[in-house]
Design a protein around this motif. Structure first.
Motif, mmCIF file in Angstrom:
data_model
loop_
_atom_site.group_PDB
_atom_site.id
_atom_site.type_symbol
_atom_site.label_atom_id
_atom_site.label_comp_id
_atom_site.label_asym_id
_atom_site.label_seq_id
_atom_site.Cartn_x
_atom_site.Cartn_y
_atom_site.Cartn_z
ATOM 1 N N GLU A 38 45.617 43.741 37.342
ATOM 2 C CA GLU A 38 46.646 42.703 37.811
ATOM 3 C C GLU A 38 46.382 41.853 38.761
ATOM 4 N N ARG A 39 46.365 40.429 38.622
ATOM 5 C CA ARG A 39 45.706 39.676 39.549
ATOM 6 C C ARG A 39 46.597 39.542 40.648
ATOM 7 N N TRP A 40 48.015 39.658 40.516
ATOM 8 C CA TRP A 40 48.931 39.582 41.685
ATOM 9 C C TRP A 40 49.171 40.930 42.238
ATOM 10 N N ARG A 131 45.395 48.599 38.970
ATOM 11 C CA ARG A 131 44.750 48.181 40.078
ATOM 12 C C ARG A 131 45.230 46.561 40.433
ATOM 13 N N ARG A 132 46.257 46.336 41.347
ATOM 14 C CA ARG A 132 47.098 45.110 41.467
ATOM 15 C C ARG A 132 46.149 44.319 42.585
ATOM 16 N N GLY A 133 46.385 43.217 42.505
ATOM 17 C CA GLY A 133 45.585 42.298 43.468
ATOM 18 C C GLY A 133 44.361 42.205 42.997
ATOM 19 N N CYS A 134 43.914 42.297 41.587
ATOM 20 C CA CYS A 134 42.511 42.498 41.188
ATOM 21 C C CYS A 134 42.500 41.384 40.045
ATOM 22 N N GLU A 135 41.941 40.336 40.383
ATOM 23 C CA GLU A 135 41.849 39.578 39.290
ATOM 24 C C GLU A 135 40.506 39.221 38.684
ATOM 25 N N VAL A 136 40.569 39.126 37.424
ATOM 26 C CA VAL A 136 39.188 39.316 36.611
ATOM 27 C C VAL A 136 38.463 37.951 36.442
ATOM 28 N N THR A 137 37.293 37.829 36.660
ATOM 29 C CA THR A 137 36.683 36.514 36.968
ATOM 30 C C THR A 137 35.489 36.060 36.270
ATOM 31 N N ASP A 138 34.858 37.362 35.298
ATOM 32 C CA ASP A 138 33.935 37.329 34.542
ATOM 33 C C ASP A 138 34.135 38.266 33.685
ATOM 34 N N LEU A 139 33.295 38.130 32.558
ATOM 35 C CA LEU A 139 33.549 39.170 31.312
ATOM 36 C C LEU A 139 31.927 38.939 30.671
ATOM 37 N N ARG A 140 31.294 40.176 30.374
ATOM 38 C CA ARG A 140 30.124 40.245 29.767
ATOM 39 C C ARG A 140 29.998 41.334 28.798
ATOM 40 N N HIS A 141 29.512 40.974 27.653
ATOM 41 C CA HIS A 141 29.379 42.043 26.692
ATOM 42 C C HIS A 141 27.923 42.787 26.730
ATOM 43 N N ASP A 142 28.153 44.320 26.883
ATOM 44 C CA ASP A 142 26.866 45.083 26.618
ATOM 45 C C ASP A 142 27.039 45.895 25.523
ATOM 46 N N ASP A 143 26.032 46.850 25.364
ATOM 47 C CA ASP A 143 25.832 47.778 24.275
ATOM 48 C C ASP A 143 26.926 48.854 24.163
ATOM 49 N N GLY A 144 27.968 48.602 23.506
ATOM 50 C CA GLY A 144 29.061 49.614 23.342
ATOM 51 C C GLY A 144 30.129 49.624 24.339
ATOM 52 N N VAL A 146 32.238 46.524 27.521
ATOM 53 C CA VAL A 146 32.291 45.349 28.127
ATOM 54 C C VAL A 146 32.274 45.576 29.669
ATOM 55 N N ARG A 147 31.964 44.559 30.301
ATOM 56 C CA ARG A 147 31.296 44.527 31.805
ATOM 57 C C ARG A 147 32.473 43.442 32.411
ATOM 58 N N LEU A 148 33.332 43.836 33.188
ATOM 59 C CA LEU A 148 34.281 42.817 33.765
ATOM 60 C C LEU A 148 33.915 42.402 35.233
ATOM 61 N N THR A 149 34.241 41.721 35.705
ATOM 62 C CA THR A 149 34.049 41.404 37.167
ATOM 63 C C THR A 149 35.433 41.234 37.579
ATOM 64 N N ALA A 150 35.907 42.082 38.592
ATOM 65 C CA ALA A 150 37.132 41.918 39.077
ATOM 66 C C ALA A 150 37.437 42.019 40.800
ATOM 67 N N GLY A 151 38.523 41.643 41.130
ATOM 68 C CA GLY A 151 38.752 42.018 42.450
ATOM 69 C C GLY A 151 39.497 41.047 43.231
ATOM 70 N N SER A 152 39.371 40.855 44.393
ATOM 71 C CA SER A 152 40.043 39.827 45.289
ATOM 72 C C SER A 152 38.957 38.795 46.021
ATOM 73 N N ALA A 153 39.426 37.842 47.142
ATOM 74 C CA ALA A 153 38.413 37.033 47.570
ATOM 75 C C ALA A 153 37.460 37.813 48.848
ATOM 76 N N ASP A 154 37.999 39.112 48.714
ATOM 77 C CA ASP A 154 37.306 39.929 50.084
ATOM 78 C C ASP A 154 36.363 40.721 49.327
ATOM 79 N N ARG A 155 36.631 41.404 48.123
ATOM 80 C CA ARG A 155 35.917 42.456 47.310
ATOM 81 C C ARG A 155 35.867 42.277 45.946
ATOM 82 N N THR A 156 34.864 42.350 45.349
ATOM 83 C CA THR A 156 34.723 42.349 43.912
ATOM 84 C C THR A 156 34.193 43.540 43.327
ATOM 85 N N GLU A 157 34.162 43.937 42.090
ATOM 86 C CA GLU A 157 33.790 45.276 41.717
ATOM 87 C C GLU A 157 33.545 45.102 40.173
ATOM 88 N N GLU A 158 32.776 45.998 39.623
ATOM 89 C CA GLU A 158 32.494 45.998 38.209
ATOM 90 C C GLU A 158 33.381 47.066 37.353
#
Length: 544
Positions: A38-40, A131-144, A146-158
């Motif tokens: 959730e981004r907020w 996970r609140r305050g965690c905005e999804v900013t990128d999305l990529r398909h992989d084998d089996g 989906v990889r999401l890039t998510a987080g805040s301005a200070d920290r991102t994670e996969e």
């Protein structure tokens, strides 16, 4: 970020409003590993949606939060009335008592209270991570997965998941990553929504009504326990900016006896009502639900309701697909079933809106005369609309391969008695697929393979009796399931986990065939089900 992920969740839900919360709750209760992003950072504290119907109450019941929801809602004790400028009734819609699902026909609530119940229940599941305050900013398909890039301005994670559900609203990020189109019916009206907390306890009679006055169409409804909502249509000479001010809200509330001395203004904002839906709700491992998939005017109170119907339809299908009890193609039936059903809701909402949103005096006078002549009976006073039925999908087939008649409709829920306990049926079975039968005979005719299949998908056999001492018997009440089955000449029926009728049988061999059809459809969904349905004609709407 690359390489093999350390963890792959079953499902990632982007957005944690009511639809995302219900999905997380239902999937979590099924033992699925779910992460909600959730981004907020904090829940939105002000009202938005305000109504749910009896079917949605049954969905809350399926999530194990029925009593908690009853505690934060106002069931409607009377009717929903439309009046003209002179105060004459134009239509009265009976909202009193319980609906077919065993819940009050109409219920009003404050969304922050409803979300608090849903969120607590979802987060209490051991398999659900939020996970609140965690905005999804990128999305990529992989084998089996989906990889999401998510987080805040200070920290991102996969974050990786086998399936990703976009429950992230009208401006959905997940939808933007899909190759899909949108059907927009071009229905636009601006309304000022004013949520208030009256300082005194007041009995509003009727609780909910609509003023169909061409000088200012206005809605007056409950906002949940202790709250009241007014909705005012924007007039052509007004700008959205001037209508959005607190001064405008108080000026419009003043004729209704609401002032800062007796009322707290909780929220006021202008909404643009729209009628649109996404044409395909699934693309490989990405799916959409709620406002990310559809938007509608609020005149039938079905916006959030439709999103929660999405959730329960998608949850049971994902549950079967994730552990191989059904093929991934089953998820294509999510679009075909829900898209057609939601178009019915949009059609009803538009048809009602075109009756309400009349600003021309002569047109309003003609409308009033027609509706008054109809005796304020909704069957005659309101425009005809199609019935709410699922589109093509996991439904019984006739011998020629066509869809069997009467399937895809919502089934009722009655109280029954089992092993000394009397309750609504879903509370006794625990939900899931249900096989209703007139006595034990049709169930006894099932062979071991049939029984093993039903057990494997979590189906509950329900042998119904009017009077029996058998330990596995379900004692039916008068005007309950047995009378319903016998009225249609059926000895058995299979009800899906979302409460819609899969199919029915007229004899014991017919039940065996019905079970076989369900097994086959989970293995090989109908080839036509992966195509988005054509738009549903909106009967009666065009000429209003």
């Amino acid at each position: 970020m690359s390489g093999s992920p350390s963890k792959v969740h079953d499902v990632a839900i982007v957005g944690f409003g009511p639809v995302g919360q219900m999905l997380a709750l239902l999937l979590g209760r099924s033992g699925r590993d779910v992460v909600a992003l959730e981004r907020w950072p904090d829940p939105y504290p002000l009202p938005r949606a305000a109504h749910f119907d009896h079917e949605i109450g049954r969905i809350f019941q399926a999530g194990g939060i029925g009593e908690e929801m009853r505690a934060v809602t106002d069931p409607v004790p009377d009717h929903y009335e439309w009046r003209n400028a002179a105060g004459q009734p134009l239509v009265r819609i009976d909202w009193s008592g319980n609906g077919p699902s065993g819940w009050p026909t109409a219920n009003f609530f404050s969304q922050p209270e409803l979300e608090a119940v849903l969120a607590e229940a979802a987060e209490s599941q051991d398999t659900v991570t939020v996970r609140r305050g965690c905005e999804v900013t990128d999305l990529r398909h992989d084998d089996g997965y989906v990889r999401l890039t998510a987080g805040s301005a200070d920290r991102t994670e996969e974050v990786c998941a086998r399936y990703v559900i976009g429950a992230d609203g009208a401006n959905s990020f997940v939808r933007s990553a899909m190759n899909t189109t949108v059907t927009d019916l071009g229905f636009f009206y601006d309304w000022l929504i004013v949520d208030t907390v009256p300082h005194e306890l007041t009995e509003w009679s009727p609780m909910n009504w609509q003023l169909c006055d061409p000088e200012r169409p206005t809605t007056v409804v409950s906002g949940g326990p202790g709250r009241r909502r007014w909705e005012f249509m924007r007039l052509p000479h007004e700008s959205v900016e001037e209508l959005r001010t607190p001064e405008a809200a108080w000026k419009l509330l003043e004729p209704w006896g609401r002032t800062p001395e007796n009322t707290t203004l909780e929220r006021h904002t202008v909404y643009t009502f729209q009628a649109r839906w996404v044409d395909r709700w699934r693309e490989d491992r990405l799916l959409l639900a709620g406002d990310a998939a559809h938007q509608m005017p609020p005149f039938a109170g079905q916006g959030m309701c439709s999103g929660l119907r999405d959730a329960v339809n998608l949850a049971w299908k994902l549950d079967l697909v994730l552990d191989g009890r059904a093929v991934p193609g089953l998820l294509d039936t999510y679009t075909s079933e829900r898209s057609e059903h939601v178009q019915h809701a949009i059609g009803i909402s538009m048809a009602l809106g075109q009756v309400i949103c009349v600003l021309d005096q002569d047109t309003a006078a003609a409308r009033d005369a027609r509706m008054i002549a109809a005796g304020a009976d909704p069957r005659d006073a309101l425009p005809p609309t199609p019935p709410p039925v699922l589109g093509d999908g996991v439904l019984q087939r006739a011998p020629d391969g066509s869809r069997a008649p009467n399937v895809g409709h919502l089934t009722p829920q009655f109280e029954v008695t089992h092993q000394g306990r009397t309750a609504l049926l879903d509370d006794l079975t625990g939900g899931g697929f249900t096989v209703l039968s007139d006595g034990a005979g049709p169930l006894d005719a099932l062979d071991p393979d049939d029984r093993a299949f039903l057990a494997g998908i979590g189906a509950t056999p329900v042998p119904l009796h009017a009077d029996s001492a058998a330990p596995d018997a379900y004692l039916d009440g008068p005007d309950g399931y047995l009378s319903h089955l016998r009225e249609h000449g059926h000895v058995a029926a299979i009800v899906r986990p979302d409460f819609y009728l899969f199919g029915a049988a007229t004899d014991a061999p017919g039940l065996r065939d019905l079970v076989g059809q369900l097994r086959e459809q989970l293995r090989h969904p109908a080839a036509t089900a992966d195509r988005a349905p054509a738009p549903v004609p909106l009967a009666g709407a065009a000429e209003r």
